[in-house]
Design an enzyme around this catalytic site. Structure first.
Site, PDB file in Angstrom:
ATOM      1  N   GLN A 187      -1.744   1.298  11.863  1.00 47.97           N
ATOM      2  CA  GLN A 187      -0.336   1.597  11.654  1.00 47.97           C
ATOM      3  C   GLN A 187       0.133   2.691  12.610  1.00 47.97           C
ATOM      4  O   GLN A 187       1.240   2.639  13.144  1.00 47.97           O
ATOM      5  CB  GLN A 187      -0.096   2.013  10.196  1.00 47.97           C
ATOM      6  CG  GLN A 187       1.356   2.319   9.841  1.00 47.97           C
ATOM      7  CD  GLN A 187       2.285   1.131  10.014  1.00 47.97           C
ATOM      8  OE1 GLN A 187       1.842  -0.013  10.073  1.00 47.97           O
ATOM      9  NE2 GLN A 187       3.577   1.389  10.098  1.00 47.97           N
ATOM     10  N   TRP A 220       0.795  -1.224   0.000  1.00 42.37           N
ATOM     11  CA  TRP A 220       0.000   0.000   0.000  1.00 42.37           C
ATOM     12  C   TRP A 220       0.827   1.274   0.000  1.00 42.37           C
ATOM     13  O   TRP A 220       0.276   2.360  -0.166  1.00 42.37           O
ATOM     14  CB  TRP A 220      -0.940   0.019   1.206  1.00 42.37           C
ATOM     15  CG  TRP A 220      -0.309  -0.351   2.522  1.00 42.37           C
ATOM     16  CD1 TRP A 220      -0.408  -1.546   3.164  1.00 42.37           C
ATOM     17  CD2 TRP A 220       0.520   0.476   3.365  1.00 42.37           C
ATOM     18  NE1 TRP A 220       0.297  -1.532   4.342  1.00 42.37           N
ATOM     19  CE2 TRP A 220       0.873  -0.301   4.502  1.00 42.37           C
ATOM     20  CE3 TRP A 220       0.992   1.782   3.281  1.00 42.37           C
ATOM     21  CZ2 TRP A 220       1.674   0.191   5.522  1.00 42.37           C
ATOM     22  CZ3 TRP A 220       1.797   2.283   4.296  1.00 42.37           C
ATOM     23  CH2 TRP A 220       2.121   1.492   5.403  1.00 42.37           C
ATOM     24  N   LYS A 228      -2.425  -8.542  -7.559  1.00 44.96           N
ATOM     25  CA  LYS A 228      -3.246  -8.385  -6.365  1.00 44.96           C
ATOM     26  C   LYS A 228      -2.764  -7.137  -5.640  1.00 44.96           C
ATOM     27  O   LYS A 228      -1.739  -7.139  -4.980  1.00 44.96           O
ATOM     28  CB  LYS A 228      -3.104  -9.612  -5.455  1.00 44.96           C
ATOM     29  CG  LYS A 228      -4.347  -9.895  -4.575  1.00 44.96           C
ATOM     30  CD  LYS A 228      -4.657  -8.838  -3.546  1.00 44.96           C
ATOM     31  CE  LYS A 228      -3.740  -8.940  -2.344  1.00 44.96           C
ATOM     32  NZ  LYS A 228      -4.155  -7.972  -1.258  1.00 44.96           N
ATOM     33  N   PRO A 229      -3.499  -6.008  -5.772  1.00 45.63           N
ATOM     34  CA  PRO A 229      -3.105  -4.805  -5.035  1.00 45.63           C
ATOM     35  C   PRO A 229      -3.478  -4.931  -3.575  1.00 45.63           C
ATOM     36  O   PRO A 229      -4.292  -5.779  -3.191  1.00 45.63           O
ATOM     37  CB  PRO A 229      -3.930  -3.703  -5.719  1.00 45.63           C
ATOM     38  CG  PRO A 229      -5.159  -4.411  -6.205  1.00 45.63           C
ATOM     39  CD  PRO A 229      -4.727  -5.809  -6.567  1.00 45.63           C
ATOM     40  N   GLU A 282      11.142  -8.151  -2.546  1.00 44.46           N
ATOM     41  CA  GLU A 282      11.713  -6.948  -1.943  1.00 44.46           C
ATOM     42  C   GLU A 282      10.999  -6.773  -0.619  1.00 44.46           C
ATOM     43  O   GLU A 282       9.809  -6.457  -0.580  1.00 44.46           O
ATOM     44  CB  GLU A 282      11.522  -5.744  -2.859  1.00 44.46           C
ATOM     45  CG  GLU A 282      12.323  -4.530  -2.418  1.00 44.46           C
ATOM     46  CD  GLU A 282      11.495  -3.536  -1.633  1.00 44.46           C
ATOM     47  OE1 GLU A 282      11.692  -3.474  -0.395  1.00 44.46           O
ATOM     48  OE2 GLU A 282      10.680  -2.836  -2.232  1.00 44.46           O
ATOM     49  N   GLU A 341       7.452 -11.233   7.182  1.00 46.55           N
ATOM     50  CA  GLU A 341       6.548 -12.284   7.646  1.00 46.55           C
ATOM     51  C   GLU A 341       5.714 -12.836   6.495  1.00 46.55           C
ATOM     52  O   GLU A 341       5.581 -14.049   6.325  1.00 46.55           O
ATOM     53  CB  GLU A 341       5.635 -11.743   8.754  1.00 46.55           C
ATOM     54  CG  GLU A 341       6.347 -11.441  10.065  1.00 46.55           C
ATOM     55  CD  GLU A 341       7.247 -10.210   9.991  1.00 46.55           C
ATOM     56  OE1 GLU A 341       7.016  -9.346   9.110  1.00 46.55           O
ATOM     57  OE2 GLU A 341       8.188 -10.116  10.808  1.00 46.55           O
ATOM     58  N   SER A 362       6.221  -7.280   3.749  1.00 48.07           N
ATOM     59  CA  SER A 362       6.897  -7.594   4.989  1.00 48.07           C
ATOM     60  C   SER A 362       7.627  -8.927   4.925  1.00 48.07           C
ATOM     61  O   SER A 362       7.307  -9.800   4.106  1.00 48.07           O
ATOM     62  CB  SER A 362       5.878  -7.641   6.139  1.00 48.07           C
ATOM     63  OG  SER A 362       5.031  -8.774   6.007  1.00 48.07           O
TER      64      SER A 362
END
Length: 475
Positions: free
Chosen positions: A325, A146, A170-171, A245, A226, A224
């Site tokens: 966040q 995002w 897939k955004p 990345e 994870e 991420s």
């Protein structure tokens, strides 16, 4: 309210459920998109497979022509795309406009690169002609985050299409709007239906269905560590390549002989751009002891002057992407208040023109233990942590003292020191007396260690979406 479906095989596809898109500047819902699942992923992968079987045989010059047409249409719709990008991410308009400029460049750049991307001949002996040729993987899956939804889309979709693949994107469920508009522009440019499919939805549904799909031949993921581990396991299950990345905890290493007048504004931008929500953000400051206090004082003064506001007002610092966040970032700041020295900021902001948006002050934390979570973990917010060092040996040890290795900056007027840092710092990119070059689509980009593997951008980015075939012909 805008209600948008997926784009599969050139058509708008609605789903039973929907996903809301929130404006981080206000906290208000302003659009809804499709909530794709297994059925939509199956359709998208099948469409990419069928369309790609013909696309791979289209002459390179014709592929390049369509990519250039896409870049022209992106330029035509630059204000619309910038407005969508700014509203869905909360980033200031000047940054969103820059993202659109870079998107234009990606499609134009890879159109040129693929036209001059040749195989080689191998002189084994006089009785054999041996040559190599590059071929597409087939169907490539693209999972983008995002924080830079338009830029990161372009840096993987453009080279994949140039190489001859069919694509399924897939955004992020939080920022799907510019991806959907760009897919429409690709169709307008003449890209055959089915080559670029956009399937919005949640990671735990659409994302898992896509990355676990048996019809995928390559995965490109930015996000991420994870989630990267989950996707790596899916790729391993199907024995397909994956480009990743992942995170960063990138240091700026400032030596005593550095030009601080030049360094300070760059250091500020390196952590405040996109509200610090950047994998390559300069989130660690390593500074030589003799100038430590001076530099921290200068940075605190610069942070105090930062203007904060809604994305539409074009401030230096906009909101974070979500309340979740912001709470995550504030949790790190609360920990810092007990274990380090918060020199500036660290407070949530609301009210007035900020309304119910997800704002936080730029935050400067000094004397951070290099082994602490502040120095080791990716905070992903406008938070700069500072650790002093004694000499170059300690600077290298500190720079390499995390699990990440994405980007590093070095500030010195000593040529020998600069080259030693370039050699010894474990990082995919090292900048000297500058930082970032986010617009440098020509520069290979990717991480060492847990920051990922594979390279995007530059000619290396095109190679990642192809595979080499060796032909041996007896004469």
């Amino acid at each position: 309210m805008n209600q948008l479906g997926a784009i599969i095989n050139g058509k708008h596809v609605q789903t039973e459920g929907s996903v809301g898109v929130i404006d981080p500047s206000s906290g208000e819902l302003f659009a809804e998109t499709a909530d794709c699942g297994v059925a939509e992923i199956d359709l998208a992968v099948a469409a990419a497979r069928e369309a790609g079987s013909s696309w791979r045989r289209v002459p390179v010059a014709d592929r390049a022509r369509i990519l250039r047409k896409i870049s022209v249409l992106v330029e035509r719709d630059r204000e619309l795309l910038a407005d969508l990008e700014s509203k869905q991410t909360g980033k200031p308009m000047k940054q969103a406009r820059r993202d659109v400029e870079i998107t234009v460049r990606y499609f134009d750049f890879y159109a040129s690169v693929v036209e001059t991307f040749y195989g080689t001949t191998i002189p084994l002996n006089d009785d054999t002609l041996i040559f190599t040729r590059w071929e597409p993987h087939g169907v490539t899956a693209h999972v983008v985050p995002w924080n830079y939804p338009l830029q990161i889309l372009a840096r993987s979709i453009a080279p994949s299409l140039a190489m001859g693949n069919g694509c399924v994107l897939k955004p992020s469920e939080e920022t799907p709007l510019t991806a959907l508009h760009l897919a429409e522009l690709a169709l307008e440019a003449g890209l055959p239906a089915g080559l670029f499919n956009v399937v919005p939805g949640f990671g735990e549904t659409a994302g898992i269905a896509l990355t676990n799909h048996a019809g995928i031949d390559h995965i490109s993921f930015t996000g991420s560590v994870e989630v990267g581990k989950i996707i790596s396991r899916a790729a391993a299950e199907h024995t397909i390549p994956v480009t990743m990345e992942l995170g960063g905890k990138s240091p700026n290493i400032v030596f005593a002989d550095a030009d601080l007048d030049k360094a300070v504004p760059v250091l500020v931008n390196a952590i405040l751009q996109n509200a610090g929500q950047t994998c390559s953000a300069g989130s660690r400051l390593l500074v030589e002891e003799s100038i430590h206090e001076e530099l921290v004082d200068r940075l605190a003064e610069a942070f105090e002057k930062v203007d904060i506001g809604p994305a539409s007002t074009d401030p230096t610092l906009g909101p974070l992407i979500s309340e979740q966040q912001r709470e995550r970032v504030l949790g790190y700041v609360a920990w810092a208040k007990e274990h380090a020295s918060v020199r500036f900021g660290g407070e949530a902001l609301n009210g007035g023109e900020l309304g119910n948006g997800y704002y936080i002050q730029p935050t400067l934390i000094d004397n951070v233990d290099p082994t602490s979570r502040l120095a080791q973990e990716e905070i992903f917010g406008p938070v700069l942590v500072v650790t002093p060092f004694k000499d170059a040996d300690e600077a290298v040890a500190l720079a390499n003292g995390t699990d990440y290795g994405l980007v590093a900056g070095v500030w010195t007027t000593n040529v020998s020191t600069a080259h030693r840092m370039i050699r010894d710092v474990v990082s995919g990119q090292v900048f000297v007396n500058t930082y970032g070059a986010s617009g440098g689509v020509e520069l290979p980009f990717g991480g060492f260690k847990r920051s990922g593997h594979g390279r995007e951008k530059g000619a290396e980015g095109l190679r990642g979406f192809g595979q080499i075939k060796t032909a041996v012909v007896a004469l």
